[in-house]
Design a protein around this motif. Structure first.
Motif, short mmCIF file in Angstrom:
data_model
loop_
_atom_site.label_atom_id
_atom_site.label_comp_id
_atom_site.label_asym_id
_atom_site.label_seq_id
_atom_site.Cartn_x
_atom_site.Cartn_y
_atom_site.Cartn_z
N THR A 19 0.63 -1.04 0.10
CA THR A 19 -0.35 0.02 0.16
C THR A 19 0.52 1.28 0.32
OG1 THR A 19 -1.78 -1.30 1.29
CG2 THR A 19 -2.32 1.32 1.46
N LYS A 20 1.98 1.29 0.71
CA LYS A 20 2.85 2.31 0.58
C LYS A 20 3.42 2.23 -0.49
CE LYS A 20 4.40 2.51 5.39
NZ LYS A 20 5.02 1.74 6.54
N ALA A 21 4.21 1.54 -1.02
CA ALA A 21 4.04 2.03 -2.58
C ALA A 21 3.95 2.62 -3.80
CB ALA A 21 4.69 -0.31 -3.01
N HIS A 22 1.98 1.67 -3.40
CA HIS A 22 1.25 1.98 -4.39
C HIS A 22 1.07 3.31 -4.06
CE1 HIS A 22 -2.23 2.65 -6.45
NE2 HIS A 22 -2.84 2.17 -5.76
N LEU A 23 1.47 4.25 -2.79
CA LEU A 23 0.31 5.33 -2.35
C LEU A 23 2.16 6.66 -2.77
CD1 LEU A 23 -1.44 7.59 -1.36
CD2 LEU A 23 0.44 7.20 1.27
N GLU A 24 3.37 6.00 -2.58
CA GLU A 24 4.38 6.63 -3.45
C GLU A 24 4.31 6.83 -4.61
OE1 GLU A 24 7.79 9.31 -3.02
OE2 GLU A 24 6.56 8.08 -1.16
N LYS A 25 4.03 5.95 -5.50
CA LYS A 25 3.74 6.10 -6.55
C LYS A 25 2.55 6.80 -6.98
CE LYS A 25 2.85 3.02 -10.13
NZ LYS A 25 2.08 1.27 -10.56
#
Ligand SMILES: [Zn+2]
Length: 377
Positions: free
Chosen positions: A42-48
């Protein structure tokens, strides 16, 4: 039951509890790790999405600058148009202005496109942030739960381990070693012997082995799976119960022709008159006990002979002998002393009455022991 077997049964319970608790303790961090992985996703998706939003913002600025640029050019061309001398020069400037205006429209469209993207992305960011928050809360809860359960499990483990150590000290070393070896390979070191079978591997036990387990004077192992065998009288289907159920259903169980123990009724046993006889096959020998029919008092001593009872006691198995249902352990019969106890005697009397009712059917009046024997085959 033998003390070793009792302790081994308790030990098996302790071993299983310990294994269960250890597995639970080992599984808890794995659950936390799984949620942490989800959280990282989820964190990686948000960062993207955030990176894409930044790119949108940069593009919008670029398009705005391009528009300002073109607007600057237009006002410059307008100023120049005041000074033109020829029609050609004027037309050329007008074309430049038209081109700049077209560029402005293209960049305005691009900005609109970016604005739509920004709206979608803002929604995405909000959704991802909410998801992240929920997952963070979940992971905290899960960690707390894991800490709590682990602490409880550790406490229980300590208690079970202490119990286990105590039990191990009370079991004779050889059987303990045997139990642990079988436990290691088969997951259990003991098995119940029930209805002639080893419940661990479902293999039929030899009659002698089964009887030894029932009598419980020594430790016996299953020849096929090596588990230490024990007998639980609570799981035994009582002969009394079988007979009572059969009488209730008005159906009488047919005595097994090949049973290791056989009861007979004889109405005409010399001067004794009515008697009950019980024969037991034990390997290559057999025994006979005789009892007075109505009182259950034993007549004479236990008589032993070579061969199975049908071959060893032919003179007792006359046509008038009626085969009865009944099955008691040799040891139990020894404990009876010189008299059949009343509950066992009732079982035999009830079965005799049921047998006589059956035999009163005219076609096979007074069915003989020989006929019964043949019919059961
Ligand atoms: Zn077995």
């Amino acid at each position: 039951m033998l003390s070793d077997i009792e302790k081994l049964l308790e030990l098996q319970v302790a071993d299983r509890e310990i294994r269960k608790l250890q597995e639970e303790v080992a599984a808890l961090p794995k659950r936390v790790v799984a949620i942490e992985e989800k959280l990282a996703g989820t964190k990686a998706h948000l960062e993207k999405i955030r990176v894409a939003a930044k790119a949108d913002e940069a593009n919008r600025k670029k398009f705005e600058i391009a528009i300002q640029d073109q607007q600057g050019k237009i006002s410059k061309y307008r100023d120049q148009s005041l000074d033109v001398k020829t029609n050609e020069q004027y037309k050329a400037l007008l074309q430049e202005i038209q081109f700049a205006e077209q560029e402005i429209r293209i960049n305005e469209d691009r900005i609109l496109e970016v604005m739509v993207n920004v709206e979608v992305r803002e929604k995405d960011v909000k959704a991802a942030e909410a998801k992240l928050k929920a997952e963070q809360a979940e992971i905290e809860k899960e960690k707390e739960e894991a800490r709590k359960v682990t602490a409880e499990d550790q406490k229980k483990l300590a208690e079970w381990n202490a119990k286990r150590d105590g039990l191990r000290r009370e079991i004779s070393e050889d059987w303990l070693r045997h139990y642990e070896r079988v436990m290691k390979f088969r997951g259990s070191g003991l098995a119940e012997a029930r209805e002639q079978k080893c419940m661990g591997c479902q293999v039929m036990l030899r009659p002698q082995t089964y009887n030894e387990v029932r009598i419980g004077e020594k430790v016996v192992v299953c020849e096929s799976c090596q588990r230490i065998l024990y007998f639980d009288p609570a799981n035994e289907v009582k002969v009394e119960q079988q007979v009572a159920e059969a009488v209730h259903a008005r159906r009488r169980p047919r005595p097994k022709a090949d049973a290791a123990q056989a009861w007979f009724y004889r109405p005409d046993y010399g001067q004794e008159g009515e008697v009950l006889l019980v024969f037991t096959n034990d390997g290559s020998t057999s025994t006979r006990r005789a009892y007075e029919m109505h009182t259950g008092r034993q007549i004479g001593d236990v008589l032993g002979r070579e061969g199975t009872y049908r071959l060893a006691f032919p003179e007792d198995l006359t046509d008038s002998a009626i085969r009865l249902n009944g099955q008691w352990a040799e040891k139990e019969m020894d404990e009876w002393g010189t008299e059949i106890p009343s509950n066992a005697l009732d079982v035999l009397h009830n079965d005799l009455r049921a047998a006589q009712r059956e035999h009163h059917a005219p076609a096979h009046k007074q069915r003989s022991a020989a006929a019964e024997h043949t019919a059961a085959r």
